[in-house]
Scaffold this active site. Structure first.
Site, PDB file in Angstrom:
ATOM      1  N   HIS A  67       3.445   6.694  -6.743  1.00 26.39           N
ATOM      2  CA  HIS A  67       2.723   7.901  -7.168  1.00 26.39           C
ATOM      3  C   HIS A  67       3.665   9.115  -7.090  1.00 26.39           C
ATOM      4  O   HIS A  67       3.619  10.003  -7.931  1.00 26.39           O
ATOM      5  CB  HIS A  67       1.509   8.087  -6.248  1.00 26.39           C
ATOM      6  CG  HIS A  67       0.399   8.911  -6.826  1.00 26.39           C
ATOM      7  ND1 HIS A  67      -0.668   9.316  -6.062  1.00 26.39           N
ATOM      8  CD2 HIS A  67       0.183   9.413  -8.060  1.00 26.39           C
ATOM      9  CE1 HIS A  67      -1.495  10.034  -6.822  1.00 26.39           C
ATOM     10  NE2 HIS A  67      -1.002  10.110  -8.031  1.00 26.39           N
ATOM     11  N   HIS A  96       1.692   4.363  -2.866  1.00 28.07           N
ATOM     12  CA  HIS A  96       1.788   5.824  -2.708  1.00 28.07           C
ATOM     13  C   HIS A  96       3.174   6.290  -3.145  1.00 28.07           C
ATOM     14  O   HIS A  96       3.328   7.331  -3.787  1.00 28.07           O
ATOM     15  CB  HIS A  96       1.625   6.228  -1.240  1.00 28.07           C
ATOM     16  CG  HIS A  96       0.215   6.207  -0.725  1.00 28.07           C
ATOM     17  ND1 HIS A  96      -0.814   6.855  -1.349  1.00 28.07           N
ATOM     18  CD2 HIS A  96      -0.316   5.646   0.398  1.00 28.07           C
ATOM     19  CE1 HIS A  96      -1.933   6.677  -0.632  1.00 28.07           C
ATOM     20  NE2 HIS A  96      -1.653   5.949   0.419  1.00 28.07           N
ATOM     21  N   HIS A 140       0.835  -1.209   0.000  1.00 23.73           N
ATOM     22  CA  HIS A 140       0.000   0.000   0.000  1.00 23.73           C
ATOM     23  C   HIS A 140       0.870   1.258   0.000  1.00 23.73           C
ATOM     24  O   HIS A 140       0.731   2.125  -0.855  1.00 23.73           O
ATOM     25  CB  HIS A 140      -0.919  -0.016   1.231  1.00 23.73           C
ATOM     26  CG  HIS A 140      -1.800   1.190   1.352  1.00 23.73           C
ATOM     27  ND1 HIS A 140      -3.118   1.187   0.981  1.00 23.73           N
ATOM     28  CD2 HIS A 140      -1.539   2.450   1.787  1.00 23.73           C
ATOM     29  CE1 HIS A 140      -3.633   2.394   1.176  1.00 23.73           C
ATOM     30  NE2 HIS A 140      -2.689   3.186   1.674  1.00 23.73           N
ATOM     31  N   GLU A 141       1.767   1.330   0.966  1.00 27.33           N
ATOM     32  CA  GLU A 141       2.609   2.522   1.075  1.00 27.33           C
ATOM     33  C   GLU A 141       3.541   2.641  -0.129  1.00 27.33           C
ATOM     34  O   GLU A 141       3.855   3.738  -0.579  1.00 27.33           O
ATOM     35  CB  GLU A 141       3.405   2.521   2.384  1.00 27.33           C
ATOM     36  CG  GLU A 141       2.534   2.555   3.643  1.00 27.33           C
ATOM     37  CD  GLU A 141       1.480   3.655   3.651  1.00 27.33           C
ATOM     38  OE1 GLU A 141       1.700   4.708   3.024  1.00 27.33           O
ATOM     39  OE2 GLU A 141       0.412   3.452   4.265  1.00 27.33           O
TER      40      GLU A 141
HETATM   41 ZN   LIG Z   1      -2.881   5.222   1.966  1.00 22.53          ZN
END
Ligand SMILES: [Zn+2]
Length: 693
Positions: free
Chosen positions: A485, A482, A478-479
């Site tokens: 991104h 990010h 998940h991290e």
């Molecule tokens: Zn998040």
């Protein structure tokens, strides 16, 4: 760098003000001491104010370059100093840093208020905005102008002088309260631990005990083993400890954080925060704070948010209640003469899962070492986006556990540095997050980003690898999503870079990336036993994947109840929540919250919505993004290859690299060819099917 001649006298002494001669101009952490921050902030505020004055005093008529672009160029020193400071505040603080944070948060509000409410500046922006169609702007420039105008307008730049004065007071007070909230929470987490004597360890795995020993060592209790209030200590303990009395103690301490009636109590802080948010929304002309916040989001209105949450709530609650009854039956079958309590849920859910799916987390943990999962996350990025990772040992870091990798693109060009700070320690806030020390932009030449992931995984004992639970592994992906991104960002203007998107869009790149973590193609390759190197046995893999949908009623109820209470806090009159505990109780009663489940974040520990305003009235964002991520991964499944190059290219171009330079809805449709289909979310959580018999 934007150092001015005025500060040359101090630059020799203050590493925050000197040019960084480190590789890739990274912060020289070993040279930076707490006393450097205030003077650096003073200089940064002064520089920034001078840059703003230059814009407002420009005798030339406003144009895009002398106003909007000039704003984008301003504040570089402030960004640089803030990024280092807040990284330390959250990932490696100490009493000196936390003391400075109180001062900085106040000064930050005092610095930004007169800028965001500057009538002359806003006049220039508004005039450009009015004439935007005639300015000959590129798509990205148009988006930037719109976002800039909206930001100033929403901050109150168009208000009367009297209203602005009150807004400024409110902002200062809110900054103070947000800081207090997080300090209180950290305080309660640091103060508590529970020692596990030899006789207290029934049911606990060897890897849990190893982590509990490492935690004790970090707190100066070498030789002992402790449970701490970090989620990656609490959740596995509740899941596996056979000692019901200890589970109760740990559970109660965990959900009482910030609510202990001590100096760290957050109840009064919340009451005041909500009243001030309500007042500020009123001044800006909105009926509620939620209406104000949501206007600038994909969801747009509180009703749209409530609609999504309620749609998910019913099947989730029904599933949770069915699971509860089955667990009660397990207790009875074991001869237990008690009703399932909240501290029993994870323990019996795990038993039920073992019975039904013949799978338990402890069986898979030896295959999920941190190093292997990092490798897996990197490998997926290489296969999707062509970027590669090589560890660098020469980059300064803020703690010896932090690792750094250099990221290169397909053609071998430097793309970013990625910092991974994975282990829990007392100086770190709870939770997991992505942030950056520098954002990508190319306004005046390419600037490569410095991206950070911070997690709170339990460290392995001396010489042993850190072993992740399936949830930890998911958090890592998940991290890292990010992180991608931020690293793949390819925009011109800094304020549109990477994760500078709507809160209910920002979880799309992160949650979407989780999908690769639980694919057989990825697990077969990277989930290897940390001692033998054996791949995850086929049968265990199958059982693991089947077990993923297990207990989703609980997880969804935990989440949606938190999101609904967040929405109610910011929709109802603040007076209604003056007694925070009573409000929480009443709201949960209204939605029929099962008594055996608590909110994922009870109000006094709900840092997402109270340490700042980023997720205020916005906790639903995870679910809003999940509607998109569940649907987006379908594009790869339909292509028949989870690394399909054409789909990956669209994903890169439309989602991961475009930052805030395009409208999020348009970005999604460009990637998928249509709007997201909402049932994908319920299907992914296994909530569309009838409960398994
Ligand atoms: Zn998040």
């Amino acid at each position: 760098m934007s150092e001015t001649a005025a500060n040359t006298a101090q630059t020799g002494a203050n590493p925050l003000l000197a040019p960084w001669k480190t590789p890739h101009q990274t912060p020289p952490f070993s040279e930076i001491a707490p006393e450097h921050f205030m003077p650096a902030f003073e200089q940064a505020f002064a520089d920034h104010s001078a840059e703003i004055t230059a814009v407002t005093h420009d005798p030339a008529a406003p144009d895009f370059d002398n106003t909007v672009t000039a704003l984008e160029r301003s504040g570089r020193l402030l960004n640089k100093v803030s990024a280092v400071f807040y990284d330390l505040v959250s990932a490696h603080s100490n009493p000196a840093i936390l003391e400075i944070e109180k001062e900085v948060s106040l000064r930050m509000a005092r610095h930004w208020n007169p800028i965001m409410m500057n009538a002359v500046l806003f006049g220039r922006i508004a005039m450009l905005h009015e004439n935007r169609a005639t300015l000959g702007l590129t798509g990205e420039q148009m988006r930037l102008l719109e976002r800039t105008y909206t930001r100033f307008h929403r901050a109150g730049a168009g208000l009367t002088e009297e209203a602005k004065k009150r807004m400024a007071e409110i902002n200062e007070r809110l900054a103070h309260l947000g800081t207090s909230f997080s300090h209180h929470l950290l305080g309660d987490e640091q103060e508590w631990s529970m020692e596990l004597a030899e006789g207290d360890r029934a049911g606990l795995s060897d890897s849990f005990i190893a982590a509990a020993r490492a935690a004790a060592e970090q707190r100066g209790m070498a030789g002992k083993a402790i449970v701490t209030l970090s989620r990656s200590s609490v959740e596995p303990f509740l899941q596996s400890s056979a000692r019901r009395d200890l589970r109760e103690r740990v559970y109660k301490a965990f959900i009482a954080r910030g609510d202990n009636g001590n100096a760290n109590d957050n109840n009064a802080v919340i009451g005041e925060l909500l009243a001030l948010r309500e007042e500020s929304a009123g001044i800006l002309g909105y009926p509620t704070y939620a209406a104000y916040r949501l206007e600038d989001s994909m969801a747009k209105t509180p009703d749209a948010v409530r609609g999504l949450l309620e749609r998910v709530w019913k099947p989730a609650r029904a599933r949770a209640l069915t699971d509860r009854d089955e667990m009660q039956a397990v207790i009875a079958a074991e001869g237990g003469n008690f009703a399932l309590a909240p501290w029993d849920w994870r323990y019996y859910a795990e038993k039920l899962r073992q019975a039904k799916a013949n799978f338990d987390d402890a069986a898979i943990k030896p295959y999920l070492s941190l190093d292997h999962m990092i490798e897996a996350a990197f490998d997926c990025a290489t296969r999707l986006f062509g970027i590669t990772f090589a560890e660098r040992k020469d980059i300064p870091v803020w703690h010896p556990d932090v690792r750094v990798w250099e990221v290169r693109d397909r053609d071998g060009r430097h793309k970013a540095l990625f910092y991974g700070d994975y282990f829990a320690r007392p100086s770190k806030r709870s939770g997991a997050w992505m942030t950056s020390l520098r954002d990508q932009q190319k306004l005046d030449g390419e600037v490569a980003p410095l991206v950070i992931n911070v997690c709170n995984f339990a460290k392995g004992a001396e010489g042993q690898p850190s072993l992740l639970s399936p949830d930890d592994a998911r958090t890592l992906f998940h991290e890292f999503g990010h992180g991608l991104h931020g690293m793949l960002s390819n925009v011109t203007y800094p304020s549109l870079s990477g994760t500078s998107v709507f809160t209910d869009f920002v979880e799309l790149p992160s949650q979407l990336y989780e999908h690769w973590q639980e694919r057989p193609e990825v697990l077969q390759k990277f989930a290897r036993h940390h001692l033998t190197g054996e791949p995850l046995p086929e049968d265990l893999l199958k059982r693991f994947l089947a077990a993923r949908k297990f207990n989703q009623g609980f997880a969804t109820v935990e989440f949606v109840s938190s999101a609904l209470v967040d929405l109610e806090f910011h929709t109802q009159p603040a007076a209604a929540s003056r007694d925070v505990r009573a409000f929480e109780k009443a709201e949960l009663q209204k939605i029929g919250m099962p008594e055996e489940i608590a909110m994922r974040h009870r109000p006094t520990q709900f840092g997402h919505i109270f340490t700042g305003d980023h997720y205020a009235a916005g906790y639903y964002s995870y679910m809003w993004s999940e509607v998109m991520d569940a649907d987006a991964f379908g594009a790869f499944e339909e292509a028949g290859d989870i690394f399909d190059p054409a789909t990956a290219k669209r994903l890169h171009d439309d989602i991961y690299s475009s930052g805030g330079s395009v409208d999020p809805e348009a970005a999604y449709v460009a990637f998928r060819g249509r709007e997201p289909e909402p049932d994908a979310l319920l299907r992914r959580r296994g909530l569309l099917e009838a409960p398994a018999a």
